[in-house]
Design an enzyme around this catalytic site. Structure first.
Site, mmCIF file in Angstrom:
data_model
loop_
_atom_site.group_PDB
_atom_site.id
_atom_site.type_symbol
_atom_site.label_atom_id
_atom_site.label_comp_id
_atom_site.label_asym_id
_atom_site.label_seq_id
_atom_site.Cartn_x
_atom_site.Cartn_y
_atom_site.Cartn_z
ATOM 1 N N GLY A 86 50.698 7.649 29.948
ATOM 2 C CA GLY A 86 51.651 8.234 30.890
ATOM 3 C C GLY A 86 52.272 7.134 31.716
ATOM 4 N N CYS A 113 45.322 4.426 26.979
ATOM 5 C CA CYS A 113 46.103 3.766 28.026
ATOM 6 C C CYS A 113 45.842 4.405 29.388
ATOM 7 C CB CYS A 113 47.586 3.774 27.616
ATOM 8 S SG CYS A 113 48.565 2.585 28.514
ATOM 9 N N TYR A 114 46.818 5.126 29.953
ATOM 10 C CA TYR A 114 46.596 5.770 31.254
ATOM 11 C C TYR A 114 45.370 6.701 31.190
ATOM 12 C CZ TYR A 114 47.609 8.717 35.349
ATOM 13 O OH TYR A 114 47.528 9.407 36.538
ATOM 14 N N HIS A 200 47.900 1.570 21.920
ATOM 15 C CA HIS A 200 48.362 2.869 21.408
ATOM 16 C C HIS A 200 48.099 2.986 19.899
ATOM 17 C CE1 HIS A 200 50.361 4.412 25.015
ATOM 18 N NE2 HIS A 200 50.494 3.124 25.307
ATOM 19 N N GLU A 202 48.523 5.548 18.133
ATOM 20 C CA GLU A 202 49.388 6.562 17.512
ATOM 21 C C GLU A 202 50.708 6.009 16.995
ATOM 22 O OE1 GLU A 202 48.682 6.183 20.650
ATOM 23 O OE2 GLU A 202 50.275 6.748 22.017
ATOM 24 N N SER A 254 71.811 29.316 8.927
ATOM 25 C CA SER A 254 72.865 28.380 9.330
ATOM 26 C C SER A 254 73.077 27.286 8.288
ATOM 27 C CB SER A 254 72.458 27.720 10.647
ATOM 28 O OG SER A 254 71.291 26.936 10.445
ATOM 29 N N GLY A 255 72.214 27.260 7.276
ATOM 30 C CA GLY A 255 72.280 26.142 6.334
ATOM 31 C C GLY A 255 71.315 25.050 6.736
ATOM 32 N N GLY A 256 70.778 25.137 7.945
ATOM 33 C CA GLY A 256 69.821 24.130 8.426
ATOM 34 C C GLY A 256 68.422 24.420 7.906
ATOM 35 N N VAL A 257 67.552 23.423 8.085
ATOM 36 C CA VAL A 257 66.228 23.546 7.473
ATOM 37 C C VAL A 257 65.360 24.600 8.170
ATOM 38 C CG1 VAL A 257 65.419 21.488 8.712
ATOM 39 C CG2 VAL A 257 64.133 22.291 6.800
ATOM 40 N N ASP A 258 65.414 24.687 9.492
ATOM 41 C CA ASP A 258 64.502 25.606 10.194
ATOM 42 C C ASP A 258 64.754 27.065 9.794
ATOM 43 O OD1 ASP A 258 63.810 23.268 11.372
ATOM 44 O OD2 ASP A 258 64.749 23.698 13.301
ATOM 45 N N SER A 259 66.016 27.488 9.890
ATOM 46 C CA SER A 259 66.297 28.884 9.568
ATOM 47 C C SER A 259 66.050 29.155 8.090
ATOM 48 C CB SER A 259 67.723 29.272 9.969
ATOM 49 O OG SER A 259 68.668 28.506 9.268
ATOM 50 N N SER A 260 66.263 28.148 7.234
ATOM 51 C CA SER A 260 66.028 28.346 5.799
ATOM 52 C C SER A 260 64.539 28.548 5.519
ATOM 53 C CB SER A 260 66.510 27.139 4.992
ATOM 54 O OG SER A 260 67.868 26.937 5.209
ATOM 55 N N LYS A 400 58.361 19.329 13.040
ATOM 56 C CA LYS A 400 59.488 19.314 12.103
ATOM 57 C C LYS A 400 59.080 18.853 10.701
ATOM 58 C CE LYS A 400 63.940 19.607 11.470
ATOM 59 N NZ LYS A 400 64.687 20.803 11.848
#
Ligand code: XMP
Length: 544
Positions: A86, A113-114, A200, A202, A254-260, A400
């Protein structure tokens, strides 16, 4: 329908989180696995990345608010707790703190870290403000092999990013690793299962960080690798069926990945009880409509309603040059069109949306989750609650990259799953100034060439978002023997992890030359092509 601000373009990028089963009727994951790691977020830019890295171990990971009581954490019964980094100093007034009792729950804790500095502060140890902020690569010597550093060489490259550092530890701790400037690069408590590291693990700049996290999650916490997307899909499908019964679900495409991916998942769950709606607002990319129809009408045989609303949208955009006003009108028309179409669908009870885990975290929708830090600033394409449907958000537990993998598992084509994000207001915000049918045609043709050439060069997946913009200027040129006074196209291509900051893509000159030549030769009305070399900030990704 909206484009989330966090659209990682490759599978090593961060994204968002899910909720407590009580807070979300769609929370599939907690029912799937009784093993979870929780990350307490102290405002780190990397909190989501930590969670993603843990999930790469096939272990479910949730991000929670940093001040959750030890009692509540005990109720959630995670197998391990990670305290994120942080921006604060533990000595700052009002610095975020955790409930110190959590160190005594008997659940393994890893402070990064923090988070490490907090653990030291709570359990004895001294944190000092170093003169210079340490930021960059360092070599970390392992002084205590095993546990956190199992299966690792004696020295590893790590990424440091801190001002304060632990300068002395109490007798209860022992040093596990050090760097040239940092005597306690990693520490472990002698009696409690509490560990800390100043670096870090990650970030990709700590190349063996994945193994360090695996050692904590699998070795120290004893988590089984039982978070699998195929199990997720199965559980989500059963849950959707139980919830929907014999009612109907509407899903905007919409043609986007999420809605598909939402639509594909729903189709697998409830088949013909799903109705998809695609609003063709005339602002879509070339072949976008046919791609959606092909996938959702021909491949998945969903009940797909295509609303041809180009005239309506273009009429309301006539004479409007101001970008926010363009967005407002498009958003309004979209809702009206969607509402009208939805009303014509019998027995429609649910509306499916592609909300992702980052949206859940950032909206503050999870009462145990971290408070909203970054508000979504793009809501064009979103639908208001007044539509009166119950929401189904089957992706609210996923990052995602997990959504993309799920899409492939559900049988969606790579082309769709890896599409670059596209803004809700579509080509309207790439056609600068007033939008007209003719300008859209020029832009659409130029954009298709840009994408085709990027794909041919094998760089589509290497870039996060690439597109053409039609500039509101004419400039002089010469074609053949004639003088021209024509349009200019800007090509924009960016690389980014989170879309909040971005750098312009270093595309090869030859590729830029091909794009330019093809656009000028093939798109009538364009005599000049420029390449946008601005980063975000100070520029934005879109031009409007
Ligand atoms: P900017 O231009 O703000 O874009 O750097 C960041 C990301 O958001 C997308 N974007 C939008 N998405 N409605 C959306 O759904 C919008 O109005 C909008 N404006 C920008 C942009 O394409 C990029 O991915």
């Amino acid at each position: 329908m909206s484009v989330s601000p966090a659209h990682p373009a490759d599978s090593s990028d961060p994204s968002g989180l899910s909720g407590d089963p009580k807070s979300s009727p769609d929370a599939v994951a907690p029912a799937l696995t009784d093993q979870r790691i929780v990350v307490l977020d102290f405002g780190s830019q990397y909190a989501q990345l930590i969670a993603r890295r843990v999930r790469e171990q096939n272990v479910y990971c949730q991000i929670l608010r940093h001040d959750l009581s030890a009692e509540r954490i005990a109720e959630l019964a995670p197998k391990g707790i990670i305290l994120s980094g942080g921006p604060s100093s533990v000595y700052d007034e009002g610095a975020p703190r955790c409930d110190p009792e959590l160190f005594r729950l008997g659940i393994p804790v890893l402070g990064i870290c923090y988070g490490m500095q907090l653990a030291c502060e709570a359990l004895g140890g001294k944190v000092d403000n170093t003169e210079t902020r340490e930021y960059g690569h360092a070599t970390c010597q392992i002084v205590q092999p095993g546990t956190l550093f199992d299966k690792l060489p004696d020295a590893i490259d790590v990424w440091m990013s801190h001002g304060d550092q632990v300068s002395s530890i109490s007798d209860s701790f022992e040093a596990l690793a050090r760097t040239r400037t940092c005597p306690y690069a990693a520490i472990g408590h002698k009696e409690l299962p509490v560990y800390g590291m100043q670096f870090h693990p990650e970030v990709t700049h700590t190349p063996l960080g994945g193994q360090v996290l695996a050692n904590f999650v699998r070795g120290i916490c004893g988590c089984e690798p039982n978070w699998q997307l195929s199990d997720f899909a199965e559980a989500a499908i059963t849950q959707i069926r139980d919830r929907v019964g014999d009612r109907r679900v509407i899903c905007g495409l919409s043609g986007g990945v999420d809605s598909s991916v939402v639509a594909a998942l729903l189709y697998k769950a409830i088949g013909t009880q799903l109705t998809c709606i695609l609003i063709d607002n005339g602002l879509l990319r070339k072949n976008e409509q046919s791609l959606v129809i092909d996938e959702f009408s021909n491949h998945f045989k969903t009940d797909l309603h295509v609303v041809h609303a180009e005239d309506r949208f273009l009429a309301s955009l006539a004479g409007v040059a101001e970008p926010q006003e363009k967005r407002r009108r498009i958003g309004h028309d979209f809702i009206e069109c969607f509402k009208k179409e939805a009303e014509s669908i019998d027995n429609a009870h649910f509306l499916a949306q592609g909300t992702l885990y980052p949206d859940v975290i950032e909206s503050g929708a999870d009462p145990d989750g971290p408070a909203a830090t970054i508000k979504l600033h793009h809501n064009v394409g979103g639908l208001p609650e007044e539509l009166g449907f119950e929401l189904i958000e089957p992706l609210r537990d996923l990052f995602k990259d997990e959504v993309r993998r799920l899409g492939l598992e559900l049988g969606l084509p790579e082309k769709l799953v890896w599409r670059h994000p596209f803004p809700g207001p579509g080509l309207a915000v790439r056609c600068l100034g007033e939008v007209t049918r003719d300008k859209l045609e020029v832009l659409r043709a130029a954009d298709a060439i840009v994408i085709e050439e990027i794909e041919n060069a094998g760089l589509y997946r290497e870039t996060s978002q690439t597109f053409a913009v039609l500039l509101p200027v004419q400039s002089v040129g010469v074609m053949g023997d004639a003088r021209t006074y024509d349009n200019a196209i800007a090509v924009r291509s960016v690389n980014t992890n989170d879309f909040m900051t971005a750098d312009w893509s270093r595309l090869p000159y030859d590729l830029l030359a091909r794009i330019s030549t093809r656009i000028i030769n093939e798109v009538q009305g364009v005599n000049r092509v420029c390449y946008d070399i601005s980063s975000k900030p100070p520029a934005t990704i879109e031009w409007e």
